[in-house]
Design a protein around this motif. Sequence first.
Motif, PDB file in Angstrom:
ATOM      1  N   SER A  16       0.826  -1.202   0.000  1.00  6.89           N
ATOM      2  CA  SER A  16       0.000   0.000   0.000  1.00  6.89           C
ATOM      3  C   SER A  16       0.865   1.259   0.000  1.00  6.89           C
ATOM      4  O   SER A  16       1.775   1.403   0.812  1.00  6.89           O
ATOM      5  CB  SER A  16      -0.899  -0.015   1.243  1.00  6.89           C
ATOM      6  N   SER A  17       0.562   2.183  -0.913  1.00  7.76           N
ATOM      7  CA  SER A  17       1.276   3.467  -0.959  1.00  7.76           C
ATOM      8  C   SER A  17       0.545   4.399  -1.909  1.00  7.76           C
ATOM      9  O   SER A  17      -0.479   4.027  -2.498  1.00  7.76           O
ATOM     10  CB  SER A  17       2.719   3.275  -1.428  1.00  7.76           C
ATOM     11  N   GLU A  18       1.090   5.585  -2.106  1.00  8.20           N
ATOM     12  CA  GLU A  18       0.512   6.516  -3.063  1.00  8.20           C
ATOM     13  C   GLU A  18       0.505   5.950  -4.478  1.00  8.20           C
ATOM     14  O   GLU A  18      -0.295   6.373  -5.319  1.00  8.20           O
ATOM     15  CB  GLU A  18       1.278   7.843  -3.032  1.00  8.20           C
ATOM     16  N   LEU A  19       1.375   4.984  -4.761  1.00 10.78           N
ATOM     17  CA  LEU A  19       1.391   4.341  -6.067  1.00 10.78           C
ATOM     18  C   LEU A  19       0.115   3.553  -6.328  1.00 10.78           C
ATOM     19  O   LEU A  19      -0.233   3.280  -7.479  1.00 10.78           O
ATOM     20  CB  LEU A  19       2.592   3.401  -6.182  1.00 10.78           C
ATOM     21  N   THR A  20      -0.580   3.154  -5.265  1.00 12.31           N
ATOM     22  CA  THR A  20      -1.807   2.365  -5.414  1.00 12.31           C
ATOM     23  C   THR A  20      -3.019   3.147  -4.909  1.00 12.31           C
ATOM     24  O   THR A  20      -3.963   2.573  -4.388  1.00 12.31           O
ATOM     25  CB  THR A  20      -1.684   1.022  -4.660  1.00 12.31           C
ATOM     26  N   MET A  21      -2.975   4.466  -5.104  1.00 16.64           N
ATOM     27  CA  MET A  21      -4.005   5.367  -4.591  1.00 16.64           C
ATOM     28  C   MET A  21      -5.013   5.772  -5.666  1.00 16.64           C
ATOM     29  O   MET A  21      -6.019   6.423  -5.384  1.00 16.64           O
ATOM     30  CB  MET A  21      -3.349   6.607  -3.989  1.00 16.64           C
ATOM     31  N   THR A  22      -4.738   5.405  -6.921  1.00 14.81           N
ATOM     32  CA  THR A  22      -5.630   5.747  -8.024  1.00 14.81           C
ATOM     33  C   THR A  22      -5.933   4.496  -8.834  1.00 14.81           C
ATOM     34  O   THR A  22      -5.207   3.491  -8.757  1.00 14.81           O
ATOM     35  CB  THR A  22      -4.987   6.790  -8.952  1.00 14.81           C
ATOM     36  N   ARG A  23      -6.971   4.578  -9.619  1.00 14.60           N
ATOM     37  CA  ARG A  23      -7.305   3.458 -10.503  1.00 14.60           C
ATOM     38  C   ARG A  23      -6.150   3.183 -11.451  1.00 14.60           C
ATOM     39  O   ARG A  23      -5.771   2.023 -11.658  1.00 14.60           O
ATOM     40  CB  ARG A  23      -8.578   3.769 -11.293  1.00 14.60           C
ATOM     41  N   GLU A  24      -5.564   4.245 -11.997  1.00  8.16           N
ATOM     42  CA  GLU A  24      -4.477   4.076 -12.948  1.00  8.16           C
ATOM     43  C   GLU A  24      -3.269   3.405 -12.290  1.00  8.16           C
ATOM     44  O   GLU A  24      -2.625   2.533 -12.889  1.00  8.16           O
ATOM     45  CB  GLU A  24      -4.078   5.428 -13.546  1.00  8.16           C
ATOM     46  N   GLY A  25      -2.948   3.806 -11.077  1.00  5.99           N
ATOM     47  CA  GLY A  25      -1.828   3.204 -10.375  1.00  5.99           C
ATOM     48  C   GLY A  25      -2.056   1.744 -10.059  1.00  5.99           C
ATOM     49  O   GLY A  25      -1.156   0.902 -10.205  1.00  5.99           O
ATOM     50  N   LEU A  26      -3.263   1.414  -9.621  1.00  7.17           N
ATOM     51  CA  LEU A  26      -3.593   0.020  -9.322  1.00  7.17           C
ATOM     52  C   LEU A  26      -3.468  -0.847 -10.569  1.00  7.17           C
ATOM     53  O   LEU A  26      -2.872  -1.930 -10.538  1.00  7.17           O
ATOM     54  CB  LEU A  26      -5.000  -0.070  -8.746  1.00  7.17           C
ATOM     55  N   LEU A  27      -4.034  -0.368 -11.678  1.00 12.46           N
ATOM     56  CA  LEU A  27      -3.994  -1.158 -12.906  1.00 12.46           C
ATOM     57  C   LEU A  27      -2.568  -1.307 -13.421  1.00 12.46           C
ATOM     58  O   LEU A  27      -2.203  -2.371 -13.948  1.00 12.46           O
ATOM     59  CB  LEU A  27      -4.873  -0.521 -13.982  1.00 12.46           C
ATOM     60  N   ALA A  28      -1.755  -0.272 -13.274  1.00 14.92           N
ATOM     61  CA  ALA A  28      -0.371  -0.350 -13.742  1.00 14.92           C
ATOM     62  C   ALA A  28       0.394  -1.433 -12.983  1.00 14.92           C
ATOM     63  O   ALA A  28       1.190  -2.174 -13.571  1.00 14.92           O
ATOM     64  CB  ALA A  28       0.322   1.002 -13.575  1.00 14.92           C
ATOM     65  N   CYS A  29       0.151  -1.544 -11.683  1.00 12.34           N
ATOM     66  CA  CYS A  29       0.843  -2.567 -10.890  1.00 12.34           C
ATOM     67  C   CYS A  29       0.336  -3.960 -11.241  1.00 12.34           C
ATOM     68  O   CYS A  29       1.118  -4.915 -11.313  1.00 12.34           O
ATOM     69  CB  CYS A  29       0.655  -2.281  -9.402  1.00 12.34           C
ATOM     70  N   VAL A  30      -0.958  -4.092 -11.463  1.00  7.27           N
ATOM     71  CA  VAL A  30      -1.507  -5.379 -11.900  1.00  7.27           C
ATOM     72  C   VAL A  30      -0.876  -5.793 -13.216  1.00  7.27           C
ATOM     73  O   VAL A  30      -0.377  -6.923 -13.389  1.00  7.27           O
ATOM     74  CB  VAL A  30      -3.042  -5.294 -12.044  1.00  7.27           C
TER      75      VAL A  30
END
Length: 338
Positions: A16-30
């Motif tokens: 969990s971090s600011e990297l996973t704070m938006t839809r775009e960030g979550l999808l990028a990590c997936v």
Amino acid sequence: MDLGGLATANPVWVGSSELTMTREGLLACVDAGAGAVVAKSVNESAAARRQLDIAAYAFVGDDRRVRAPGAAKRGDGLLNRSGLAQAELDDWLDILAGAAEHGAARGCPVIGSITLGDAAAAARIGRAMSGVVPAVELNVGAPHGREARAVRRLTEADAVHDAVRTVRAAVGVPLFVKLPGQASDVVALARAARTAGADAVGLVGRYPGFLPDLDGGAVLSSWGAWGSPGCLPMSLYWVSKTRLALGPDVPLIGTNGARTAADVLRFLASGASAVEVVTALWIEGPGVLAELVAGVEAYLSGRDDFVGSALAGARDYAGIPPNPSPAWLPYLASSGRN
């Protein structure tokens, strides 16, 4: 692999971090190949959301100097001041639902996260999250807990047990509990979390930190949360001790200190079944996940029973035979002070 009732493709997770704070960030990590992605934490407090407005980040080199923006290296430490996701809960649930659907199609579960404020409120949020994500992480070890009044860092077993029991009763999916590293007995906290119903235990959160800049002030102009590769042996201490105390049937999730595939493997050898990575992504972007996953999978190919394997050769101090000669003597001789 199955971890605490959650199916995941590999043991390299995004924390969990600011990297996973938006839809775009979550999808990028997936899409980058994570085994699982933990979304940015939320709680009931408006003050915790406002704290994000004063967020600050400093990457610190081996010489304790702060790197210029864009010049951070993977081996740097991170001192930061942060807050929680600022979206209203209904809006956040919509983001989580979309990300979880995207992740499910790719074998990468997206996990909701709650940083503890009030336990009853965390239970209400957890119940709502259960309808859109396959698992929930409850963070009771927030490193900002001493500085930010809107989040709590629990360091006593009874308090951990009570909070987890309250949230467990409301959450209908696997519940993972993330613990602090700064406590007198983290193993006791892990046992309390497990007894109260945690399906897996995360070890350990980052440490409170403070760094003078030697020009009359302090980095960040405040205290903050600290994580670095230097924290790795400290994190592995509690992972290994918890594995020994609770046994191999209790899934452990490692965090704080992993920047390379070798670091992930050290967590696994110490007893973790999965490892959350954050700072390496801050520095190099989600694309670094492909390197970590490939390195871990290549090393583990053909190896069975690797998780916890380092513990077979680890002895209590009382079981170590005496050295034939003083172990400190070569170091003293090389220093020229013999």
